[in-house]
Design a protein around this motif. Structure first.
Motif, PDB file in Angstrom:
ATOM      1  N   ALA A 359       0.835  -1.204   0.000  1.00 28.99           N
ATOM      2  CA  ALA A 359       0.000   0.000   0.000  1.00 28.99           C
ATOM      3  C   ALA A 359       0.870   1.254   0.000  1.00 28.99           C
ATOM      4  CB  ALA A 359      -0.935   0.002   1.213  1.00 28.99           C
ATOM      5  N   PHE A 360       1.984   1.222   0.748  1.00 33.32           N
ATOM      6  CA  PHE A 360       2.860   2.386   0.817  1.00 33.32           C
ATOM      7  C   PHE A 360       3.519   2.649  -0.529  1.00 33.32           C
ATOM      8  CE2 PHE A 360       3.011   0.360   5.094  1.00 33.32           C
ATOM      9  CZ  PHE A 360       2.290   1.327   5.769  1.00 33.32           C
ATOM     10  N   ILE A 361       3.861   1.577  -1.249  1.00 30.39           N
ATOM     11  CA  ILE A 361       4.463   1.740  -2.581  1.00 30.39           C
ATOM     12  C   ILE A 361       3.423   2.245  -3.576  1.00 30.39           C
ATOM     13  CG2 ILE A 361       5.632   0.547  -4.465  1.00 30.39           C
ATOM     14  CD1 ILE A 361       6.599  -1.517  -2.404  1.00 30.39           C
ATOM     15  N   VAL A 362       2.275   1.570  -3.602  1.00 28.00           N
ATOM     16  CA  VAL A 362       1.250   1.860  -4.615  1.00 28.00           C
ATOM     17  C   VAL A 362       0.608   3.224  -4.380  1.00 28.00           C
ATOM     18  CG1 VAL A 362      -0.929   1.085  -5.584  1.00 28.00           C
ATOM     19  CG2 VAL A 362       0.820  -0.586  -5.005  1.00 28.00           C
ATOM     20  N   VAL A 363       0.301   3.541  -3.122  1.00 28.08           N
ATOM     21  CA  VAL A 363      -0.286   4.857  -2.837  1.00 28.08           C
ATOM     22  C   VAL A 363       0.696   5.964  -3.195  1.00 28.08           C
ATOM     23  CG1 VAL A 363      -1.097   6.374  -0.987  1.00 28.08           C
ATOM     24  CG2 VAL A 363      -1.892   4.015  -1.087  1.00 28.08           C
ATOM     25  N   GLY A 364       1.999   5.736  -2.930  1.00 29.76           N
ATOM     26  CA  GLY A 364       3.003   6.731  -3.317  1.00 29.76           C
ATOM     27  C   GLY A 364       3.004   6.962  -4.817  1.00 29.76           C
ATOM     28  N   TYR A 365       2.935   5.878  -5.599  1.00 27.67           N
ATOM     29  CA  TYR A 365       2.865   6.020  -7.055  1.00 27.67           C
ATOM     30  C   TYR A 365       1.567   6.715  -7.479  1.00 27.67           C
ATOM     31  CZ  TYR A 365       6.894   2.942  -7.790  1.00 27.67           C
ATOM     32  OH  TYR A 365       8.153   2.402  -7.810  1.00 27.67           O
ATOM     33  N   ALA A 366       0.461   6.385  -6.819  1.00 32.75           N
ATOM     34  CA  ALA A 366      -0.821   6.997  -7.179  1.00 32.75           C
ATOM     35  C   ALA A 366      -0.824   8.496  -6.901  1.00 32.75           C
ATOM     36  CB  ALA A 366      -1.949   6.312  -6.409  1.00 32.75           C
TER      37      ALA A 366
END
Length: 593
Positions: A359-366
């Motif tokens: 979630a921390f990786i994907v939310v950062g990309y989002a």
């Protein structure tokens, strides 16, 4: 100042290494989950923690991370190696062996949780459909690092619950690939203002799938021969250099193809997982695994503003409760369908109820792709972080529920066995007792019936036992390992007790229990192979019949007769082999040939 300019991150690197050197052994000693420890350390020492006071107290500026940008490069490194290690664990053979749980139950879990959580974001927070879709998918994932560490500490990774949880986590790890691709497609679609984001996303995912396949195939042509060529030198430094080259090289190729570097690192792990060098790579990476994961989670903790817990406690509390409840509502029935009882299914649902590290990786990309507002992204990451912190408590509650449910099941089983014992206790003594009424048990019963020999059987499959018992066959539901059940069927006077179950551990446990309660019983046991046969013989079995031995002897007899040997000679040869095997079982340390 010149040293600072030469290596601008020197203070941050030294501070992190110092913290890791203190934290890792301390957390192990206190039995605190390392992921949670590094998250807490990052939140405490980051720019939203004590780092806020760095300007007022210069000493704190040396002992904290007042600027998150200075550790951004270290965070990227942690992300790459986290994805690489996840890919290394996702071998095709392992996925295929657990395909029913991984692709069946796992896909249903991600799809249902994403739909429910995404719908809640869309309805309750008023987000756009693309943002709701991304958050739904992200929040459907759980934390592989936290869950597997908790299961490992409890020595439950090999239990049915541990295997089911691992299967769901494997599918979730695989789901990160299409999620990262989807974010890139939606981000370009929103920036271009395209009228049909769905079509654009499908096209982008198709192009990305082609790029991934090309990277995977090309990488396989290069990586495997490269490792094979240099492995003969047996130099650890060369091997480590190859691991780094593969990880960063494929990550760079992925970036050049318009995909994320994290996805490339995952592909690098997948490539090496399919080679004979997998275990050697794991051994080389193992010393750095905790350090690199600590680096990732500490940088994640630095981005968590703990003051928001005070500023928006109701929002965060409601988000955390909704996340756990929705995932629990989906996961528990799926685990029940997967074969767990309700108690263990609820335990698994609570164990997997948190958000995941991805979630921390994907939310950062989002957020960087302008799909999510930065403030909402920050709150979502904080809610996921809080869910990680409460996971040990939820796991403890789930374990209590699972154990109580199991104890109640055992009590009901004992009562049922007592009833079964009462039903069969009226029969005359001298019956053959058959434990396990599968194909072997049924064939034995057929032969006994043909000779007019009475028998009684016990079967753990409730449906099979009920169907046969209804037809008048003397088969009862129950566990023949239970001494009280065997006493009611006069096991002490039975001419033979035959164990036909196909589970090696259950057969061994049954032999030990029966021999302890009925030392003079004649025990005939089916075994899986020669090694299992010896263990059964040592446990007290009177006669052991290995499946592999009998099948090979029968096949050999047919072959010998077909090439012209006399039938009596063939029978003698086969009997001699059986006697040799029986003698080998009696020899100390013998294995049977």
């Amino acid at each position: 100042m010149q040293e600072q300019h030469a290596f601008p991150f020197l203070r941050e690197v030294l501070l992190f290494l110092g913290l890791a050197g203190i934290l890792i052994p301390l957390l192990q000693r206190l039995r605190i989950n390392q992921v949670l420890g590094f998250l807490a350390a990052g939140a405490l020492l980051g720019p939203f923690g004590l780092g806020r006071l760095a300007q007022d107290f210069p000493l704190l500026g040396r002992l904290t991370f007042p600027n998150n940008d200075n550790v951004a490069m270290l965070a990227e490194l942690g992300v790459l190696f986290l994805m690489f290690m996840i890919g290394l664990e996702l071998s095709a053979a392992r996925l295929w062996a657990m395909r029913r749980m991984v692709f069946g139950v796992g896909s249903a879990q991600v799809t249902a949780c994403a739909a429910l959580l995404g719908g809640a974001v869309w309805l309750l927070l008023g987000q756009k459909m693309d943002a709701a879709l991304v958050l739904g998918l992200v929040l459907s994932l759980s934390s592989t690092a936290v869950v597997m560490q908790l299961l490992g500490e409890r020595h439950e990774t090999g239990t049915p619950l541990g295997q089911a949880a691992f299967a769901l986590l494997m599918l979730q790890d695989l789901a990160v690939v299409p999620i990262l691709i989807l974010i890139g497609a939606l981000g370009r679609g929103s920036s271009d203002g395209g009228p049909n984001i769905a079509v654009l996303a499908l096209l982008a995912m198709a192009k990305a799938a082609g790029a991934i396949a090309l990277i995977y195939l090309a990488g396989g042509r290069v990586v495997h021969p490269l490792f094979r060529a240099f492995a003969r030198h047996r130099q650890p430094d060369v091997f480590m250099a190859l691991i780094l080259l593969s990880t960063f090289g494929i990550a760079a190729l992925s970036h050049m193809a318009g995909l994320s570097m994290a996805l490339g690192a995952l592909i690098a792990g997948l490539l090496l997982a399919e080679t004979e060098f997998k275990h050697e790579v794991e051994l080389m990476v193992e010393p750095f695994k905790g350090l690199l994961m600590g680096l990732f989670f500490m940088t994640v903790g630095m981005g968590m503003d703990a003051l928001q817990v005070i500023q928006a406690p109701l929002w965060l509390g409601a988000a955390l409760a909704l996340l756990v409840l929705v995932k629990g509502f989906v996961i528990a029935p799926l685990l029940r369908l997967g074969g767990l009882n309700w108690g263990r299914a609820i335990e698994g649902a609570l164990l997997l109820g948190q958000g995941g590290e991805f979630a921390f990786i994907v939310v950062g990309y989002a957020v960087s792709s302008k799909l999510l507002d930065a403030a909402l992204g920050g709150r979502v990451m904080l809610a996921v972080g809080l869910s990680l912190f409460v996971t040990p408590l939820l796991a403890r509650i789930g374990r209590t529920i699972g154990e109580r449910w199991e104890n109640a099941d055992h009590a009901r089983q004992a009562a049922h066995d007592a009833d079964a014992a009462a039903d069969v206790g009226d029969g005359a003594p001298g019956r053959v007792i058959i434990a396990g009424f599968g194909r072997v048990g049924q064939q034995l019963a057929k032969l006994l019936d043909s000779q007019g020999i009475p028998w009684v059987a016990f079967e753990n499959n409730a449906r099979l036992a009920a169907r046969l018992h209804k037809d008048g066959v003397p088969v009862f539901f129950g566990n023949a390992e239970r001494p009280e059940l065997l006493r009611h069927v006069h096991a002490d006077t039975a001419p033979a007790i035959v164990l036909t179950m196909d589970h090696p551990a259950s057969a061994l446990q049954a032999v030990r229990g029966i021999r302890r309660e009925f030392p003079h019983a004649r025990l005939f046991v089916r075994s899986r192979d020669e090694k299992h046969a010896r263990a059964l013989r040592l446990a007290g079995a009177t006669v052991v019949v290995p499946e592999t031995l009998e099948a090979s002897l029968q096949l050999s007899a047919f072959v010998l007769e077909a090439i012209g040997l006399d039938e009596r000679l063939v029978d003698r040869i086969v009997d001699d082999e059986r006697e040799l095997f029986a003698a080998a079982l009696e020899m100390p340390g013998g294995e049977g040939q």
